[in-house]
Write an enzyme that holds these catalytic residues in place. Structure first.
Site, PDB file in Angstrom:
ATOM      1  CG  HIS A 115      -2.656   2.438   3.789  1.00 16.19           C
ATOM      2  ND1 HIS A 115      -2.246   1.505   4.717  1.00 16.19           N
ATOM      3  CD2 HIS A 115      -3.458   1.770   2.907  1.00 16.19           C
ATOM      4  CE1 HIS A 115      -2.776   0.329   4.418  1.00 16.19           C
ATOM      5  NE2 HIS A 115      -3.507   0.455   3.325  1.00 16.19           N
TER       6      HIS A 115
ATOM      7  CB  SER B  20      -0.939  -0.002   1.210  1.00 15.10           C
ATOM      8  OG  SER B  20      -1.826  -1.096   1.158  1.00 15.10           O
TER       9      SER B  20
END
Length: 399
Positions: free
Chosen positions: A338, A273
């Protein structure tokens, strides 16, 4: 040596230079051929020719060029306010390397390119239609789209994003069969025992700050990351090349794991991610910053769908992080990677995507963001060396 009829007859000083079309094409390297032509229009060897002489050169020899490259050359002539064409700009174009002065000359032109838009061309094969589609997906200026359409040859292909995705699928399949689990593999007691995932107790093994991208919490995690990685990463690699996209991707991956080690010190990290969010956020920011120039179809709807996918994946990661772990006291993987990827995408990634076919080392903003990123990496390294002992952080046992 090759004999060829003279292309230019030089008259007395101050008189016009007349163009005599050559019956032969010089069978030498293209750069040498164009250098000799340029020199014939520049008898003083000043390194410049007037825009009028430049148009004469194009009129006599433009048939040897790709149509879109000829349009760009004409735009260069029309956009040059001082009435002169620099030889270096000309060579940069012929060798597919455009300088900043070349870009400015085109953007300051007083007219648009003469011919129809690239989208209106007909009779293209499937591969060329794909290249045209990618150009409209990623580039905001018609001159750049035409330039990319003419110069892209699928050699090399977009191998980097495909190779990373294939490796992630292979690793996931391996652990799926080994753990006999495909959904929420992270709940298996053996999931974190491999050499790939980042674990705070094993942070001295430096490769884990990058290798964690090949491990995923489950098929739902892999599926969302793989979709965004292929749908966004492959077109960006086709336009900007593996080196630039790889730079953004790896910077996002490294920033993600270091961000976890600084802000969520007891949690492990898995999944790609960090790199995926760096690419997607950079692309979305580039679309927003060049909204009027982006001509991709349904861009508002597609941007909304991309944000929905990112939100769903991020929401899944947050839920998993705070869900009771299967094997306490080790928590579930962190979601902070993220956010590290997004930070890289909105800074370093935007600069890379904004400077298509430009030398990044000549962009001051690139060096500013790269310096800030390097400073963050150094701070993260020192944090991992000293902060855990100074703060007396109670880490979960090693897997």
């Amino acid at each position: 040596m090759v004999n060829s009829s003279p292309a230019v007859a030089a008259h007395a000083e101050g008189e016009e230079i007349e163009v005599l079309e050559s019956t032969d094409v010089l069978p030498v390297a293209p750069e040498d051929q164009w250098k000799s032509l340029f020199d014939k229009y520049d008898p003083e060897n000043s390194g410049f020719i007037s825009t009028e002489r430049f148009r004469d050169l194009l009129a006599a020899h433009g048939s040897e060029l790709d149509p879109h490259k000829l349009e760009v050359l004409l735009a260069l002539a029309d956009g040059n306010a001082d009435g002169k064409i620099c030889y270096q700009d000309f060579v940069n174009l012929m060798s597919n390397k455009r300088s900043n002065s070349f870009r400015r000359a085109i953007l300051q032109g007083s007219r648009q390119l003469r011919n129809s838009a690239l989208r209106e061309e007909v009779g293209l094969g499937l591969s060329r239609r794909l290249v045209r589609h990618v150009a409209y997906e990623t580039l905001p200026r018609e001159v750049d789209r035409k330039w990319y359409f003419d110069s892209y040859t699928y050699c090399p292909p977009p191998w980097l994003m495909l190779a990373i995705t294939i490796a992630e699928v292979v690793v996931f399949m391996y652990y799926g069969f080994q753990l006999n689990r495909w959904v929420l593999q992270v709940s298996s007691p053996y999931f974190l025992k491999g050499p790939l995932p980042y674990h705070p107790q094993l942070r001295a093994q430096a490769w884990r700050y990058l290798s964690y991208i090949f491990m995923h919490a489950g098929i739902e995690h892999l599926g969302l990351n793989m979709a965004m990685q292929l749908l966004v990463g492959v077109p960006l690699e086709m336009v900007h090349g593996a080196l630039r996209i790889g730079l953004v991707y790896v910077c996002g991956v490294l920033a993600g794991s270091l961000a976890v080690s600084v802000t969520d010190m007891t949690a492990p990290v898995v999944g790609s991610s960090g790199g995926v969010y760096a690419l997607v956020s950079a692309h979305l920011a580039n679309v927003v910053m060049n909204w009027s120039g982006m001509k991709c179809q349904f861009k508002l709807f597609r941007m909304a769908m991309a944000l929905v996918c990112m939100s769903v994946e991020f929401g899944r990661a947050v839920w998993l992080r705070f869900y009771p772990p299967a094997f306490p006291p080790c928590p579930n993987p962190s979601f902070v990677a993220h956010l590290g990827g997004v930070a890289v995408g909105l800074t370093l990634g935007v600069v890379v995507l904004q400077n298509y076919e430009q030398r990044l080392q000549e962009q001051s903003l690139f060096w500013i963001f790269f310096s800030v990123y390097t400073l963050f990496i150094l701070c993260g390294i020192f944090w991992n060396i000293f902060a855990y002992s100074l703060l007396d952080v109670k880490l979960p046992p090693p897997p």
